[in-house]
Design an enzyme around this catalytic site. Structure first.
Site, PDB file in Angstrom:
ATOM      1  N   HIS A 418       0.839  -1.205   0.000  1.00 27.74           N
ATOM      2  CA  HIS A 418       0.000   0.000   0.000  1.00 27.74           C
ATOM      3  C   HIS A 418       0.874   1.254   0.000  1.00 27.74           C
ATOM      4  O   HIS A 418       0.693   2.165  -0.816  1.00 27.74           O
ATOM      5  CB  HIS A 418      -0.913  -0.037   1.227  1.00 27.74           C
ATOM      6  CG  HIS A 418      -1.788   1.164   1.366  1.00 27.74           C
ATOM      7  ND1 HIS A 418      -1.380   2.297   2.030  1.00 27.74           N
ATOM      8  CD2 HIS A 418      -3.033   1.423   0.885  1.00 27.74           C
ATOM      9  CE1 HIS A 418      -2.349   3.194   1.971  1.00 27.74           C
ATOM     10  NE2 HIS A 418      -3.371   2.678   1.287  1.00 27.74           N
ATOM     11  N   GLU A 708      -6.504 -10.216 -12.731  1.00 27.79           N
ATOM     12  CA  GLU A 708      -5.653 -10.251 -11.531  1.00 27.79           C
ATOM     13  C   GLU A 708      -5.557 -11.642 -10.932  1.00 27.79           C
ATOM     14  O   GLU A 708      -4.790 -11.856  -9.998  1.00 27.79           O
ATOM     15  CB  GLU A 708      -6.226  -9.303 -10.469  1.00 27.79           C
ATOM     16  CG  GLU A 708      -6.211  -7.853 -10.874  1.00 27.79           C
ATOM     17  CD  GLU A 708      -7.004  -6.997  -9.925  1.00 27.79           C
ATOM     18  OE1 GLU A 708      -6.394  -6.241  -9.170  1.00 27.79           O
ATOM     19  OE2 GLU A 708      -8.243  -7.095  -9.927  1.00 27.79           O
ATOM     20  N   CYS A 794      -1.620  -2.733 -16.153  1.00 27.99           N
ATOM     21  CA  CYS A 794      -1.737  -1.565 -15.274  1.00 27.99           C
ATOM     22  C   CYS A 794      -1.160  -1.844 -13.889  1.00 27.99           C
ATOM     23  O   CYS A 794      -1.265  -1.019 -12.988  1.00 27.99           O
ATOM     24  CB  CYS A 794      -3.184  -1.105 -15.167  1.00 27.99           C
ATOM     25  SG  CYS A 794      -4.264  -2.348 -14.445  1.00 27.99           S
TER      26      CYS A 794
HETATM   27  C1  PEP Z   1      -2.887  -4.917  -9.628  1.00 36.07           C
HETATM   28  O1  PEP Z   1      -3.275  -5.775  -8.836  1.00 36.07           O
HETATM   29  O2  PEP Z   1      -1.957  -5.070 -10.432  1.00 36.07           O
HETATM   30  C2  PEP Z   1      -3.542  -3.588  -9.647  1.00 36.07           C
HETATM   31  C3  PEP Z   1      -3.255  -2.702 -10.569  1.00 36.07           C
HETATM   32  O3  PEP Z   1      -4.422  -3.333  -8.653  1.00 36.07           O
HETATM   33  P1  PEP Z   1      -4.020  -2.883  -7.148  1.00 36.07           P
HETATM   34  O4  PEP Z   1      -2.556  -2.595  -7.141  1.00 36.07           O
HETATM   35  O5  PEP Z   1      -4.858  -1.708  -6.844  1.00 36.07           O
HETATM   36  O6  PEP Z   1      -4.379  -4.087  -6.364  1.00 36.07           O
HETATM   37 MG    MG Z   2      -5.141  -5.515  -7.798  1.00 33.28          MG
END
Ligand code: PEP
Ligand code: MG
Length: 842
Positions: A418, A708, A794
């Site tokens: 985070h 994911e 992403c």
């Molecule tokens: C990911 O899991 O790659 C993503 C872009 O989402 P987050 O980092 O918000 O989990």
């Molecule tokens: Mg994610």
């Protein structure tokens, strides 16, 4: 050695630039061929040096023959590869008492004696392997150079049982052997293999005549090092040092001395040589030079060691003057190096003390007071004081503090934790997972591995580029984006054939993304919009709602907030693509953690504390990242996605009314089954239908999936039938493919990489063999089912050059990364396109 044909050549007479003599020999041979004056230089081939290593005596007569009697020489390494090191240059070989006396008579006795002392010291330490400290002690204890020289001779004789060798042949033999020995040593071996040198990496050697001025001659005498561009800014001119003196050894502890001390004639000669080199080598070089009686000699040349800013300026200048193509100039920089000019950095020329290390989670450096809470960070910001937010790990409630802080330090977490993700988005430096530092919550103190205690308010610095925590407020260098930087990246855009979007959630991030010319927003994490204090309370009310109708009522309050966020987003992006991800995290992330926060929430919601605690218990999951989050929450509590879809469409209508048409992309998180997409799609379609009816407006939108989970990748064919796009969320996909928590990987990742279990941290650069295979499989299945399917990445890997190359080759339409990595991705995408184009012109 004498039996080897062509193993010893005089530069200019034999062919020394065919790789057999090492890189420095090749470079100097080129200078000679260009007509640049280089003192007579003999090159010993790698083969000849191997023979010395195997015990053969070097043929010193043959080596010294071209120099004539009583010449001093320098011996330089010429390794087989650039960056492979090699022992430092040995200067003034051949110096003995007779020549020393002559030099004293002919020139400055003090300089001549210093030169002899330095030579004896180097020889004693590097050849005879005597204790360096004893010679250092002489320098410290004996300021008079003549006395120091006499004591050095006696010390040498006392330690070796022989007087210092006076014979040039003997000196040279031993110097050559010592250079070979140093090359064979384990440290040199280790250092060069870190630069990719093979096991049997070879070394050539150069023996070069030392330039000595004559007593009666006129003009400049001395030595120095110059380049034709400022190593800091890259602007053109003569930059460097010149040290006046009669014996030109160059770069031996060269004192700072201005190049302005050179006469206009010598300066102009140097400019001519540098200009010729620039044109012939299509690069800005730095040269070591000597001047004797006004004649300039070039002793060595190498690529200029300069800042990233300067490297960009030089690359642009070379292309603008037609010496290289734009494509070639783009290839002159490592994409990652650009990060250094986008953020402040620690000024490494000043002293600093590293107190702990962690993961380089967000680049740049910051100094400030230790702040253990968001509240404290806000207070520092209110007083206009800089602070570093220090947390064991961060959560949603810390985002406010991260906005106020100049840097973030956590004790836990990896590259996609985070703290790391949010800090990169904000462009705030972050060191995560500094597990060797102790966080003592009770004492409100940080304890360094060395036992130093830092309390709230104490100054520390963090270097997010290197992953270091530093003691005190260290001096920082400011970033500066030049015109050359903008031109360079515009050229990158002309070359690339893949879009680069930004992951941006807040107006500030969108503004950064725009300033770095992102082609759109590839990921707007909508949950980040709820962390604002006013919204957090409404969000919490929604979580505590007793009934569907109560929940709908609170969501109604959130609707205008979301709508205004999206209006701002659409207006800022002016019709460029915007991909909005529906709510993703587990709800409990929005609940308070600490006792006083629980109390505050209970007051705000007018509920007893026990009710808050009970609800927290209800929502508690053993493994929340694999629990009720993403689309699972969207299906179980459909009102949340309905509210978000309505906010998106109403914002779209408003943005269109204000003259900014666009087609939003709505992305569904954490999908693992096609039915999930079908359910969300029909609900979003229904909301669109209602908004169209209510507003009388028509509009388009796209629905897609963030891939994911491994199952989503494997079933990409099904998902593609209902999706306009698939965007790979490689943070979670890596976590789930490896079964490694992205927030805890730092505990073992360094050991794993060091021991070769993984070649690199798979959260930093895409694991092509595993996760990459899933991407390729999904891309193939997805495009088979839906040939118009848009593919992208992403996850944090979207800003990594190697991953960008992988995605481009796999036919992806775009990559999306944190805003500050957009310039890096633009360059990496251009380099990848250029590498793969057959018409690439150097
Ligand atoms: C990911 O899991 O790659 C993503 C872009 O989402 P987050 O980092 O918000 O989990
Ligand atoms: Mg994610």
């Amino acid at each position: 050695m004498s039996g080897i044909d062509g193993s010893v050549v005089l530069l200019g007479q034999g062919n020394a630039n065919d790789g057999r003599f090492g890189v420095r020999a090749s470079r100097l041979a080129e200078l000679v061929n260009f007509g640049i004056p280089v003192p007579a230089t003999i090159a010993l081939s790698i083969e000849a040096v191997r023979m010395i290593a195997s015990g053969h005596a070097p043929d010193t007569e043959k080596i010294l023959d071209p120099f004539g009697p009583e010449t001093l020489v320098s011996v330089r390494s010429s390794p087989g590869g650039i960056d492979w090191g090699g022992a430092p240059t040995f200067h003034a070989v051949g110096l003995n008492c007779a020549i020393h006396e002559e030099l004293c008579n002919a020139h400055d006795p003090e300089a001549a004696s210093k030169l002899y002392f330095d030579f004896i010291k180097s020889y004693a330490v590097r050849v005879a392997r005597l204790d360096p400290e004893e010679f250092e002690a002489l320098t410290a204890s004996c300021p008079d150079v003549f006395g120091r020289l006499a004591r050095a001779k006696s010390l040498y004789a006392k330690c070796t049982g022989e007087s210092f060798p006076q014979d040039m042949g003997v000196q040279l033999t031993h110097v050559l052997r010592s250079m070979v020995r140093a090359w064979e040593g384990p440290t040199a071996h280790l250092l060069r293999s870190a630069h990719g040198a093979p096991e049997n990496a070879g070394l050539g050697l150069l023996v070069q005549k030392t330039v000595v001025a004559t007593k009666s001659g006129e003009g400049d005498n001395g030595f120095g090092a110059v380049s034709g561009a400022d190593p800091e800014s890259g602007s053109r001119g003569l930059f460097g040092n010149f040290c006046p003196g009669c014996i030109s050894v160059a770069r031996v502890e060269m004192p700072e001395s201005s190049i302005k001390k050179l006469s206009p004639r010598s300066s102009s000669d140097l400019e001519k040589h540098l200009d010729l080199l620039r044109r012939r080598k299509q690069d800005e070089l730095e040269i070591d030079f000597a001047v004797a009686n006004g004649k300039v000699w070039v002793l060595d040349a190498r690529p200029i060691d300069c800042s990233v800013q300067a490297a960009i300026q030089i690359a642009v200048d070379l292309a603008e003057s037609g010496l290289i193509s734009k494509e070639s100039s783009l290839g002159r920089l490592e994409p990652d190096s650009i990060a250094r000019i986008l953020h402040p950095q620690v000024d490494r020329s000043r002293a600093y003390n590293v107190i702990a290390t962690g993961i380089s989670a967000s680049p740049g450096a910051a100094s400030g007071a230790v702040a253990f809470s968001s509240q404290a960070a806000a207070e520092y910001a209110a007083r206009n004081e800089s602070c570093i937010l220090v947390r064991i790990e961060t959560g949603p409630e810390d985002i406010k503090g991260m906005h106020f802080a100049s840097g973030v330090l956590t004790g836990r977490g990896g590259i996609t934790s985070h703290a790391a993700v949010v800090a990169r988005g904000l462009g705030v430096p972050c060191v995560a997972g500094a597990s060797d530092i102790q966080f003592d919550a009770r004492m409100q103190a940080l304890i360094s591995p060395g036992g130093k205690i830092f309390r709230e308010g104490d100054s520390i610095s963090i270097d997010g580029t290197r992953g270091e925590v530093l003691e005190g407020a260290v001096p920082l260098e400011k970033p500066g984006l030049s015109d050359a930087f903008r031109i360079f990246l515009d050229w990158a855009d002309e070359s690339r054939d893949m879009e680069v979007r930004a992951n941006a959630d807040t107006p500030d991030e969108v503004q950064v993304a725009n300033s770095f010319k992102a082609d759109g927003i590839g990921l707007c994490r909508t949950e980040h919009m709820f962390f604002d204090e006013a919204r957090l309370t409404v969000m919490r009310e929604m979580i505590f709602a007793d009934s569907d109708s109560e929940r709908r009522a609170t969501l109604k309050q959130l609707l205008p907030m979301q709508r205004s966020d999206f209006i701002e987003l659409f207006l800022n992006m002016q019709g460029r693509p915007v991909c909005i991800r529906l709510f993703d995290p587990p709800l409990h992330e929005f609940l308070p953690r600490e006792r006083d926060e629980i109390k505050e929430l209970a007051d705000a919601l007018d509920l007893p504390d026990s009710r808050i605690i009970a609800r927290m218990d209800e929502l508690r999951e053993f493994n929340p990242m694999l629990g009720m989050r993403g689309v699972r929450l969207g299906i179980t509590v459909p009102e949340i996605y309905e509210m978000q879809a309505r906010a998106i469409f109403e914002a779209l209508v408003e943005a269109r009314r204000r003259g900014h048409p666009g087609t939003p992309e709505i992305m569904i998180p954490l999908v693992s089954a096609n039915r999930e997409v079908e359910l969300v799609k029909s609900s979003v379609d229904a909301v669109a239908h209602t908004v169209r009816k209510e507003t009388g407006e028509t509009f388009d939108y796209k629905i897609g999936v963030i891939v994911e989970t491994p199952r989503a990748a494997i079933r990409a064919g099904d998902l593609a039938a209902n999706s306009s796009f698939l965007s790979f969320g490689t943070n979670d996909l890596t976590q789930m493919t490896y079964g490694i928590s992205r927030d805890d990987s730092q505990r073992f990742m360094a050991t794993y990489v060091a021991r070769g279990v993984y070649p690199e941290d798979p959260f930093a650069t895409l694991d092509k063999e595993g996760v990459g295979e899933l991407l390729l499989l999904a891309a193939k299945r997805g495009r088979e089912a839906n040939p118009d399917l848009v593919l992208s990445i992403c996850g944090e890997h979207g800003g990594d050059a190697a991953t960008i190359e992988f995605c481009r080759k796999a036919g992806f339409n775009y990559v999306s990364c944190s805003p500050f990595r957009v310039p890096i991705a633009r360059l990496a995408a251009a380099q990848s396109a250029i590498r793969n184009r057959s018409d690439f012109r150097r």
